[in-house]
Design an enzyme around this catalytic site. Sequence first.
Site, short mmCIF file in Angstrom:
data_model
loop_
_atom_site.label_atom_id
_atom_site.label_comp_id
_atom_site.label_asym_id
_atom_site.label_seq_id
_atom_site.Cartn_x
_atom_site.Cartn_y
_atom_site.Cartn_z
CB CYS A 154 -1.69 1.76 6.01
SG CYS A 154 -1.35 0.93 4.45
CD GLU A 189 -1.73 4.47 3.35
OE1 GLU A 189 -1.50 3.63 2.46
OE2 GLU A 189 -2.89 4.79 3.70
CB CYS A 238 -6.33 -0.07 5.06
SG CYS A 238 -4.69 -0.83 5.04
CG HIS A 276 -1.98 -1.03 1.21
ND1 HIS A 276 -3.03 -1.04 2.09
CD2 HIS A 276 -2.17 -2.09 0.38
CE1 HIS A 276 -3.84 -2.07 1.81
NE2 HIS A 276 -3.33 -2.73 0.79
ZN LIG Z 1 -3.29 0.28 3.60
#
Ligand SMILES: [Zn+2]
Length: 157
Positions: free
Chosen positions: A87, A56, A84, A54
């Site tokens: 993250c 991040e 999320c 992801h």
């Molecule tokens: Zn994430």
Amino acid sequence: MQGKDEFMRQAIELAVENVTSGRGGPFGAVIVKDGKVIATGANQVTAAHDPTAHAEVTAIRNACKALGTFSLEGCELYTSCEPCPMCLAATYWARCERIYYGCVAADAAKAGFDDAFLYDEMKKPLGERALPIENLMPAEAWAAFAAWIDATQKTPY
Ligand SMILES: [Zn+2]
């Protein structure tokens, strides 16, 4: 010194470029320390065949590499969308001091990226979760902690 809006704009631009270039999902992130961008990240899940890539997490990995450390104390995360659970946890583990986010989770859900089920799952007892999880050999598994406790050469974190 750049301002908050400029850092967020950079995270958003990374997210948009990631889509228009065909590289990946619509997420971008920037990590700032002492008013300077030290690392950026864009979603690389499909390109890198890495479900954990992801924006991040990618930015955190790049920032740690850039600083040569596992701690991002004193750093701020700017992300194009509310993190999320993975993250968010990664940002805690990295010890970032603040998170700024653009879109909210409901916006991500509108675009087909719904992580609400993860938040719901974490509130359930282990036995009621969609992902079966089972405790095995806890006494033997303790060996790793025993080794850590006794180790004289280790880097506490
Ligand atoms: Zn994430």
